[in-house]
Design a protein around this motif. Structure first.
Motif, PDB file in Angstrom:
ATOM      1  N   HIS A   7       4.598  -2.210  -3.284  1.00 35.22           N
ATOM      2  CA  HIS A   7       3.173  -1.930  -3.119  1.00 35.22           C
ATOM      3  C   HIS A   7       2.867  -1.757  -1.635  1.00 35.22           C
ATOM      4  CE1 HIS A   7       1.585  -5.768  -1.578  1.00 35.22           C
ATOM      5  NE2 HIS A   7       2.534  -6.327  -2.292  1.00 35.22           N
ATOM      6  N   PRO A   8       1.832  -0.986  -1.320  1.00 30.40           N
ATOM      7  CA  PRO A   8       1.616  -0.588   0.077  1.00 30.40           C
ATOM      8  C   PRO A   8       1.247  -1.708   1.043  1.00 30.40           C
ATOM      9  CG  PRO A   8      -0.010   0.437  -1.374  1.00 30.40           C
ATOM     10  CD  PRO A   8       0.927  -0.334  -2.236  1.00 30.40           C
ATOM     11  N   PHE A   9       0.782  -2.853   0.555  1.00 31.18           N
ATOM     12  CA  PHE A   9       0.408  -3.909   1.497  1.00 31.18           C
ATOM     13  C   PHE A   9       1.592  -4.753   1.932  1.00 31.18           C
ATOM     14  CE2 PHE A   9      -3.838  -3.085  -0.237  1.00 31.18           C
ATOM     15  CZ  PHE A   9      -4.532  -2.933   0.944  1.00 31.18           C
ATOM     16  N   GLY A  83      -1.360   5.891   6.305  1.00 31.92           N
ATOM     17  CA  GLY A  83      -1.349   7.045   5.428  1.00 31.92           C
ATOM     18  C   GLY A  83      -1.815   6.785   4.010  1.00 31.92           C
ATOM     19  N   ALA A  84      -1.977   5.534   3.619  1.00 34.03           N
ATOM     20  CA  ALA A  84      -2.439   5.218   2.262  1.00 34.03           C
ATOM     21  C   ALA A  84      -3.938   5.464   2.162  1.00 34.03           C
ATOM     22  CB  ALA A  84      -2.120   3.766   1.922  1.00 34.03           C
ATOM     23  N   PRO A 152       0.956   7.411   0.741  1.00 29.72           N
ATOM     24  CA  PRO A 152       0.855   8.800   1.191  1.00 29.72           C
ATOM     25  C   PRO A 152       1.538   9.808   0.261  1.00 29.72           C
ATOM     26  CG  PRO A 152       1.574   7.377   2.988  1.00 29.72           C
ATOM     27  CD  PRO A 152       1.531   6.539   1.752  1.00 29.72           C
ATOM     28  N   ASP A 153       2.582   9.394  -0.449  1.00 30.60           N
ATOM     29  CA  ASP A 153       3.309  10.343  -1.293  1.00 30.60           C
ATOM     30  C   ASP A 153       2.734  10.456  -2.716  1.00 30.60           C
ATOM     31  OD1 ASP A 153       4.075   7.782  -1.981  1.00 30.60           O
ATOM     32  OD2 ASP A 153       6.189   8.271  -2.233  1.00 30.60           O
ATOM     33  N   ALA A 154       1.712   9.661  -3.044  1.00 27.46           N
ATOM     34  CA  ALA A 154       1.109   9.743  -4.380  1.00 27.46           C
ATOM     35  C   ALA A 154       0.224  10.983  -4.465  1.00 27.46           C
ATOM     36  CB  ALA A 154       0.287   8.493  -4.652  1.00 27.46           C
ATOM     37  N   GLN A 155       0.265  11.651  -5.593  1.00 26.51           N
ATOM     38  CA  GLN A 155      -0.579  12.806  -5.852  1.00 26.51           C
ATOM     39  C   GLN A 155      -1.543  12.463  -6.968  1.00 26.51           C
ATOM     40  OE1 GLN A 155      -0.582  15.981  -4.338  1.00 26.51           O
ATOM     41  NE2 GLN A 155       0.611  14.891  -2.805  1.00 26.51           N
TER      42      GLN A 155
END
Length: 157
Positions: A7-9, A83-84, A152-155
């Motif tokens: 996860h991003p955190f 970037g998130a 950042p890579d999630a669409q």
């Protein structure tokens, strides 16, 4: 909520995320919020009325105004992943515990509660948030805030 790997955190549940700086809440803040939300209740916007008739001797913040400060506080306090992108998802719990008198200073405390991976590449995150009033033992509010965080890579489609 359990934390999912990646996860991003990058935090474990129960980890402190940070504390925002102090923000003074002025009468002008209350007046503008009342006008924008079309709720010009004198308990929040009319100091003379409060002194003569109000339940408090001075104007107090709208609860929803105090709540609306959370996003700004979170940007000051939380280690947002580079970037998130985060989107409000809602709240599981909000409690307004103490009135915030005009000219008080408040700040937000953030604790990471967990994240769940989603099929769209994002994460449903939970944070405990407490808004502290300077010099007051009881917090203005406590909440469990839900967010959708996309690396950042999630669409999102």
């Amino acid at each position: 909520m359990t934390t999912q790997a990646g996860h991003p955190f990058g935090l474990e549940p129960g980890s402190a995320m940070g504390v925002s700086g102090w923000t003074r809440l002025t009468q002008e803040d209350f007046n503008v919020f009342g006008k924008v939300t079309r709720d010009e209740d004198p308990m929040h916007t009319d100091p003379d009325w409060c002194a003569a008739h109000g339940p408090f001797p001075t104007t107090i913040s709208f609860g929803f105004f105090t709540l609306s400060l959370l996003t700004g506080f979170s940007h000051q306090a939380s280690p947002w992943p580079e970037g998130a992108y985060a989107i409000n998802y809602g709240f599981d719990r909000i409690r307004f515990l103490a009135p915030v008198p005009v000219n008080s200073r408040v700040r937000g405390h953030f604790t990471f509660l967990g994240a769940e991976a989603r099929s769209d590449g994002g994460f449903l995150t939970r944070m405990e948030v407490t808004v502290e009033i300077e010099g007051v033992d009881k917090p203005a509010l406590v909440a469990e805030w839900l967010g959708l965080v996309y690396p950042p890579d999630a669409q999102i489609r």
